[in-house]
Motif scaffolding. Sequence first.
Motif, PDB file in Angstrom:
ATOM      1  N   ILE A  14      19.375  59.083  99.175  1.00 15.01           N
ATOM      2  CA  ILE A  14      18.076  59.760  99.128  1.00 15.01           C
ATOM      3  C   ILE A  14      17.727  60.421 100.455  1.00 15.01           C
ATOM      4  N   ASP A  19      13.743  64.338  97.673  1.00 12.59           N
ATOM      5  CA  ASP A  19      14.348  63.760  96.471  1.00 12.59           C
ATOM      6  C   ASP A  19      13.382  62.981  95.581  1.00 12.59           C
ATOM      7  N   ASP A  21      11.486  63.916  93.001  1.00 12.18           N
ATOM      8  CA  ASP A  21      11.667  64.218  91.573  1.00 12.18           C
ATOM      9  C   ASP A  21      12.965  63.626  91.034  1.00 12.18           C
ATOM     10  N   ARG A  22      14.027  63.713  91.830  1.00 10.49           N
ATOM     11  CA  ARG A  22      15.326  63.166  91.414  1.00 10.49           C
ATOM     12  C   ARG A  22      15.247  61.641  91.273  1.00 10.49           C
ATOM     13  N   GLN A  25      13.258  60.811  88.092  1.00 17.21           N
ATOM     14  CA  GLN A  25      14.097  61.056  86.916  1.00 17.21           C
ATOM     15  C   GLN A  25      15.121  59.924  86.730  1.00 17.21           C
ATOM     16  N   PHE A  26      15.723  59.475  87.820  1.00 12.51           N
ATOM     17  CA  PHE A  26      16.693  58.375  87.747  1.00 12.51           C
ATOM     18  C   PHE A  26      16.031  57.084  87.259  1.00 12.51           C
TER      19      PHE A  26
END
Length: 64
Positions: A14, A19, A21-22, A25-26
Motif C-alpha cells: 500500500i 491506495d 480505493d484499492r 475494494q480488496f
Amino acid sequence: MRNLLKYKVHQFEIDMHKDRDRLEQFLNSLKGEIVSIIPNVKPTFQGMGATAKVDFLYIVEKTE
C-alpha cells in the motif's frame, strides 16, 4: 471432535496516499470476516528528521 477455526493472512502492499480505493475494494471482496488489520510501520529518515511509513498491511481473515 472440536471445530478448528481457520484463518488466512493476506499481505497488501500500500501507498497510504493513493491506495484508499484499492484497499476498500480488496476488503469488500473478502468472503470471510476480517479479524485484524496490522500495519507494517517502517521508520524513515528525511532531511527534516525521522518519520514513519506504512509499506504494507497484514489482513487476517477468518474463513469457514
